[in-house]
Design a protein around this motif. Structure first.
Motif, PDB file in Angstrom:
ATOM      1  N   PRO A 286       8.189  -0.804   6.316  1.00 22.96           N
ATOM      2  CA  PRO A 286       9.268  -0.400   5.392  1.00 22.96           C
ATOM      3  C   PRO A 286       8.903   0.841   4.584  1.00 22.96           C
ATOM      4  CG  PRO A 286       8.949  -2.787   5.327  1.00 22.96           C
ATOM      5  CD  PRO A 286       7.832  -2.228   6.153  1.00 22.96           C
ATOM      6  N   ARG A 287       7.624   0.970   4.223  1.00 14.86           N
ATOM      7  CA  ARG A 287       7.193   2.133   3.439  1.00 14.86           C
ATOM      8  C   ARG A 287       7.359   3.419   4.254  1.00 14.86           C
ATOM      9  NH1 ARG A 287       7.222   5.325  -0.608  1.00 14.86           N
ATOM     10  NH2 ARG A 287       5.317   6.511  -0.964  1.00 14.86           N
ATOM     11  N   MET A 288       7.052   3.364   5.565  1.00 16.89           N
ATOM     12  CA  MET A 288       7.229   4.545   6.415  1.00 16.89           C
ATOM     13  C   MET A 288       8.708   4.926   6.485  1.00 16.89           C
ATOM     14  SD  MET A 288       6.231   5.045  10.441  1.00 16.89           S
ATOM     15  CE  MET A 288       6.718   6.526  11.334  1.00 16.89           C
ATOM     16  N   ALA A 289       9.569   3.918   6.676  1.00 18.02           N
ATOM     17  CA  ALA A 289      11.005   4.190   6.721  1.00 18.02           C
ATOM     18  C   ALA A 289      11.485   4.803   5.412  1.00 18.02           C
ATOM     19  CB  ALA A 289      11.762   2.900   7.023  1.00 18.02           C
TER      20      ALA A 289
ATOM     21  N   ILE B 291       0.848  -1.188   0.000  1.00 15.23           N
ATOM     22  CA  ILE B 291       0.000   0.000   0.000  1.00 15.23           C
ATOM     23  C   ILE B 291       0.888   1.244   0.000  1.00 15.23           C
ATOM     24  CG2 ILE B 291      -1.927  -1.164   1.136  1.00 15.23           C
ATOM     25  CD1 ILE B 291      -1.083   0.021   3.758  1.00 15.23           C
ATOM     26  N   PRO B 292       0.426   2.340  -0.567  1.00 16.57           N
ATOM     27  CA  PRO B 292       1.300   3.513  -0.764  1.00 16.57           C
ATOM     28  C   PRO B 292       1.426   4.411   0.464  1.00 16.57           C
ATOM     29  CG  PRO B 292      -0.838   3.935  -1.724  1.00 16.57           C
ATOM     30  CD  PRO B 292      -0.903   2.520  -1.201  1.00 16.57           C
ATOM     31  N   VAL B 293       1.094   3.919   1.636  1.00 14.49           N
ATOM     32  CA  VAL B 293       1.198   4.741   2.837  1.00 14.49           C
ATOM     33  C   VAL B 293       2.042   4.003   3.865  1.00 14.49           C
ATOM     34  CG1 VAL B 293      -1.024   5.864   2.459  1.00 14.49           C
ATOM     35  CG2 VAL B 293      -0.923   3.792   3.850  1.00 14.49           C
ATOM     36  N   GLY B 294       2.610   4.762   4.817  1.00 17.54           N
ATOM     37  CA  GLY B 294       3.360   4.161   5.905  1.00 17.54           C
ATOM     38  C   GLY B 294       2.438   3.742   7.032  1.00 17.54           C
TER      39      GLY B 294
ATOM     40  N   ILE C 168      12.605  18.826   1.968  1.00 14.46           N
ATOM     41  CA  ILE C 168      11.399  19.106   2.750  1.00 14.46           C
ATOM     42  C   ILE C 168      10.206  18.415   2.094  1.00 14.46           C
ATOM     43  CG2 ILE C 168       9.811  20.900   3.536  1.00 14.46           C
ATOM     44  CD1 ILE C 168      12.180  22.798   3.733  1.00 14.46           C
ATOM     45  N   LYS C 169       9.486  17.633   2.912  1.00 19.67           N
ATOM     46  CA  LYS C 169       8.289  16.943   2.432  1.00 19.67           C
ATOM     47  C   LYS C 169       7.124  17.262   3.366  1.00 19.67           C
ATOM     48  CE  LYS C 169      10.728  12.862   0.572  1.00 19.67           C
ATOM     49  NZ  LYS C 169      10.780  11.376   0.629  1.00 19.67           N
ATOM     50  N   TRP C 170       5.946  17.187   2.794  1.00 15.77           N
ATOM     51  CA  TRP C 170       4.728  17.364   3.583  1.00 15.77           C
ATOM     52  C   TRP C 170       4.157  15.985   3.897  1.00 15.77           C
ATOM     53  CZ3 TRP C 170       2.348  21.716   5.563  1.00 15.77           C
ATOM     54  CH2 TRP C 170       2.913  22.939   5.196  1.00 15.77           C
ATOM     55  N   MET C 171       3.866  15.752   5.192  1.00 15.29           N
ATOM     56  CA  MET C 171       3.336  14.467   5.636  1.00 15.29           C
ATOM     57  C   MET C 171       2.038  14.661   6.424  1.00 15.29           C
ATOM     58  SD  MET C 171       5.375  12.082   4.564  1.00 15.29           S
ATOM     59  CE  MET C 171       6.984  12.050   3.777  1.00 15.29           C
ATOM     60  N   HIS C 172       1.216  13.624   6.351  1.00 14.42           N
ATOM     61  CA  HIS C 172      -0.038  13.608   7.116  1.00 14.42           C
ATOM     62  C   HIS C 172       0.000  12.394   8.046  1.00 14.42           C
ATOM     63  CE1 HIS C 172      -4.747  13.613   7.107  1.00 14.42           C
ATOM     64  NE2 HIS C 172      -4.218  13.891   8.277  1.00 14.42           N
TER      65      HIS C 172
ATOM     66  N   VAL D 175       1.028   9.533   5.422  1.00 11.31           N
ATOM     67  CA  VAL D 175       0.817   9.702   3.982  1.00 11.31           C
ATOM     68  C   VAL D 175       1.668  10.872   3.488  1.00 11.31           C
ATOM     69  CG1 VAL D 175      -0.888  10.083   2.175  1.00 11.31           C
ATOM     70  CG2 VAL D 175      -1.550   8.866   4.257  1.00 11.31           C
ATOM     71  N   ASP D 176       2.380  10.656   2.383  1.00 15.26           N
ATOM     72  CA  ASP D 176       3.162  11.727   1.762  1.00 15.26           C
ATOM     73  C   ASP D 176       2.203  12.594   0.937  1.00 15.26           C
ATOM     74  OD1 ASP D 176       4.830  13.383   0.322  1.00 15.26           O
ATOM     75  OD2 ASP D 176       6.321  11.826  -0.063  1.00 15.26           O
ATOM     76  N   ILE D 177       1.976  13.826   1.412  1.00 11.31           N
ATOM     77  CA  ILE D 177       1.037  14.731   0.736  1.00 11.31           C
ATOM     78  C   ILE D 177       1.776  15.890   0.081  1.00 11.31           C
ATOM     79  CG2 ILE D 177      -0.892  14.117   2.250  1.00 11.31           C
ATOM     80  CD1 ILE D 177      -0.337  16.701   3.819  1.00 11.31           C
ATOM     81  N   THR D 178       3.065  15.668  -0.197  1.00 10.80           N
ATOM     82  CA  THR D 178       3.873  16.751  -0.766  1.00 10.80           C
ATOM     83  C   THR D 178       3.288  17.266  -2.077  1.00 10.80           C
ATOM     84  OG1 THR D 178       5.841  15.772   0.240  1.00 10.80           O
ATOM     85  CG2 THR D 178       6.192  17.420  -1.475  1.00 10.80           C
ATOM     86  N   GLU D 179       2.965  16.362  -3.003  1.00  9.40           N
ATOM     87  CA  GLU D 179       2.438  16.784  -4.302  1.00  9.40           C
ATOM     88  C   GLU D 179       1.098  17.496  -4.138  1.00  9.40           C
ATOM     89  OE1 GLU D 179       2.251  13.541  -6.979  1.00  9.40           O
ATOM     90  OE2 GLU D 179       4.417  13.168  -6.996  1.00  9.40           O
ATOM     91  N   ARG D 180       0.266  16.971  -3.249  1.00 11.02           N
ATOM     92  CA  ARG D 180      -1.036  17.601  -3.049  1.00 11.02           C
ATOM     93  C   ARG D 180      -0.885  18.998  -2.453  1.00 11.02           C
ATOM     94  NH1 ARG D 180      -4.907  14.630   0.972  1.00 11.02           N
ATOM     95  NH2 ARG D 180      -3.989  16.039   2.490  1.00 11.02           N
TER      96      ARG D 180
END
Length: 707
Positions: free
Chosen positions: A372-375, A350-353, A430-434, A454-459
């Motif tokens: 692993p995805r979160m890391a 799944i695309p989330v940590g 710098i990334k935006w995370m939720h 969740v990586d919300i950088t693009e959003r």
């Protein structure tokens, strides 16, 4: 003389016989053992010596009544011996007394007995042995008195009572004597109360230790200094299914092939060679141990702890080995690992940590799980996330840290879901995370937080871009409305002139003279030119704001471009007899968009002519500055500006629409266009002026393409 020599020989012979009757005994006292034996031996020897001398003297007196000299000498020796005996008795550091065998009354006590028991010598002499014995011990006392050997008795232990009521344990050595013609007994006392208490405490301690070892639920066994088992507890027998005769004195941990095969022997050696305490886990199958033959075998996982036992000199004399059966735990860990691998496989798709945070009532916390995805999203390893509970906090952007910590603490304190959006710094980016998590209270007050990241950088970037565009659009609309409001006023003025004079021509032309018609025509032309210039700038500004103005920089000669651009405005200068001159090198080249540069020159020149009275001057200059850019200036001899006007020249908020020296209209829009075009080239524009002394406008352009 011969008789005297014979007497001396007889006395010496008597002393030797007395010494032969005294058997050596071992006494424990406040003196050393050797000193106590010596003192007691001397007392016995002197006592027996006195008795034998007395008997011999009686015989000697009866046999040789006439030998007065010998008798006096013997009496003197007897007296000396008695005094020596009394001195040794009275000054012995051990309590002593003499009692009457028949009545048990005290006949004599020494000073040590007085001090130790608390009675005075006179009090002792009014008492019997029964007075210092507990009532229940009197039968034992009487039996002891009756069974005492006249010659020698082994030391015995009894209980005595001091004057203060304290009951003490004593070791007594006694032998029979004759005291003032009575059958008596000489007693030496050694107080062994403290010794007995220490021995009892040691015995109780040993019983307690044995109870702990035997009743411990963990396997415990003890080895000698060489690693050989010398004792084990019941847990060892039951859990390992072994018997004492199978392993005690046979099994040696330093020769255990399973310990060697699993690379643990160096640790075990450190216990016996360096006195270290070690702990390790081992997979153990008793069937594979080569040094012993077991009737039953078992296979398990052990948690082993080995601690050395030292003697007073720091030498290892034993080791105590504790073994805990962790088979169930190991099996659970294997099952958990398998479950975790399955879980990781699931969450990695799944695309989330995914994470599980464990918090306690004392505010302590730790990550129990990190996918692993979160890391990967945090540019870290899952191991580093689990090893240090501050790792996530270290990744939070410093400007967002306070909000993150505050929200986290509020969630923990109030047991409510955690929901945070913010920035992290991952691998320098710098990334935006939720972060979102929900609490699961445990029975002991702990809480498990099951969360997603969740990586919300693009959003966020898209939202910010939309917000920026909306703001730009809003600003543009507001700016457009403001410009239109200002420009409507500026456009109204020339059109009013045109409408008024054309009405005058329409109504009064037949009656007008030629000069009047010529004047009206000139005014109409100026008004039309002013309106045209304003509209042209407005269209240029509109194209620029809509991004429709193309930027195509190229290298060309600056002077030629200035001359070309001035042709359209020279008529204005001629009508006011204003001299326009140039101080620009012929070969000076510039890198610029020709259309934009032409607009800049026309607008700045038009402004210079508008605000310069008749017969004034306008000077163009250009040079290479310290930054290797081309610096261009337009200097006029006009009316100049005050500081207030200077501050508003290039502002979108307020247009400087003041009249020229001949009443020419000016919206200030041309300067705004100039500013945007100059900045498009990477240059800057500014002005210097003093009211009544003219103005100079400067702007810079690149000389060549910069890499």
């Amino acid at each position: 003389m011969k008789n005297q020599n014979n007497s001396e020989g007889e006395i010496s012979q008597l002393r030797q016989q007395a010494e032969m009757q005294v058997q050596p005994a071992v006494y424990k006292s406040q003196l050393s053992e050797a000193e106590t034996q010596k003192l007691h031996h001397e007392l016995q020897v002197h006592q027996i010596e006195l008795e034998m001398q007395n008997e011999q003297l009686q015989e000697s007196i009866s046999a040789t009544a006439t030998d007065i000299t010998e008798r006096k000498k013997a009496e003197q020796e007897l007296k000396d011996s008695e005094e020596k005996y009394r001195f040794m008795f009275a000054n012995n550091p051990q309590p002593m007394w003499i009692f009457d065998v028949e009545t048990l009354a005290f006949l004599e006590v020494n000073q040590a007995a007085v001090i130790h028991y608390g009675y005075s010598a006179d009090e002792f002499l009014t008492m019997t042995l029964k007075d210092i014995r507990p009532v229940e011990d009197i039968p034992k006392l009487l039996k002891s008195v009756e069974s005492t050997n006249p010659e020698y008795n082994e030391p015995g232990e009894f209980r005595h009572i001091k004057k203060n009521g304290e009951v003490i344990d004593v070791q007594i050595t006694r032998h029979d004597v004759t005291f003032n013609g009575r059958r008596a007994r000489h007693v030496l006392i050694n107080d062994v109360t403290e010794r007995n208490r220490a021995e009892e405490a040691q015995r109780q301690s040993q019983l307690f230790l044995n109870s702990i070892i035997e009743n411990s639920p963990n396997m415990l066994w003890i080895s000698d200094e060489n690693g050989t088992m010398i004792r084990m507890n019941q847990a060892c027998r039951e859990q390992l299914h072994i018997k004492d005769e199978e392993v005690v004195g046979i099994y040696n941990i330093l020769n255990d092939n399973l310990i060697k095969e699993q690379g643990l022997l160096p640790l075990v050696k450190d216990v016996f060679e360096k006195g270290a305490t070690v702990r390790f886990e081992i997979s153990y199958d008793t069937a594979d141990v080569k040094s012993v033959n077991l009737e039953k075998t078992t296979k398990l996982f052990l948690d082993v702890n080995i601690s050395p036992i030292f003697d007073l000199h720091g030498k290892v004399i034993n080791a105590i080995i504790q073994e805990i059966d962790i088979t169930e735990r190991k099996m659970a860990e294997v099952a958990l690992l398998k479950s975790k691998q399955q879980y990781d496989d699931l969450v990695s798709k799944i695309p989330v940590g995914v994470y599980i945070l464990h918090t306690r009532p004392d505010s302590a916390f730790a990550l129990d799980y990190a996918s692993p995805r979160m890391a990967e999203m945090l540019c870290l390893s899952a191991e580093s996330l689990l090893a240090d509970n501050q790792t996530v906090f270290k990744a939070i952007h410093p400007d967002d840290m306070v909000g993150f910590r505050t929200l986290s603490q509020d969630g923990i304190n109030q047991h409510r879901p955690f929901n945070w959006k913010g920035r992290i710094v991952a691998d320098g980016n710098i990334k935006w995370m939720h972060f979102r998590s929900t609490p699961e209270p445990m029975g002991n007050g702990d809480i498990l937080w099951h969360g997603l990241i969740v990586d919300i950088t693009e959003r966020v970037n898209a939202e910010q871009e939309i917000s920026l565009k909306n703001k730009e659009l809003s600003d543009l609309v507001a700016e457009k409305d403001k410009f239109f409001s200002l420009l409507a006023h500026d456009l109204r003025s020339p059109f009013n002139s045109i409408l008024g004079f054309t009405q005058m021509l329409d109504e009064d032309l037949p009656t007008m003279e030629f000069d009047q018609i010529k004047h009206i025509a000139s005014v109409l032309r100026n008004s039309a030119f002013s309106a045209y210039s304003l509209l042209e700038n407005l269209l240029e500004w509109s194209r620029m704001k809509r991004g429709m103005t193309s930027y195509n920089p190229e290298t060309f000669k600056l002077r030629s471009k200035i001359e070309e651009s001035l042709q359209s405005v020279m008529e204005l200068a001629t009508k006011k007899w204003i001299e326009v001159s140039m101080n620009v090198p012929e070969d000076l080249q510039v890198l610029a968009d020709q259309n934009m540069l032409g607009s800049i020159i026309r607008n700045l020149t038009t402004n210079a002519i508008k605000f310069t009275p008749k017969y004034g001057t306008v000077l163009f200059s250009a040079q290479v500055n310290d930054d290797q850019n081309i610096e261009i200036s337009i200097k006029d001899s006009g009316i100049g500006m005050n500081q207030n006007i200077l501050n508003k020249l290039f502002s979108n908020d307020e247009l400087t629409n003041r009249k020229g020296t001949d009443g020419e209209s000016s919206s200030g829009l041309g300067l705004i266009i100039c500013k945007d075009f100059v900045e498009k080239h990477g240059g800057r524009i500014w002005a210097e002026s003093e009211e009544g002394k003219g103005s100079t406008f400067y702007f810079t352009l690149p000389q060549y393409m910069k890499v």
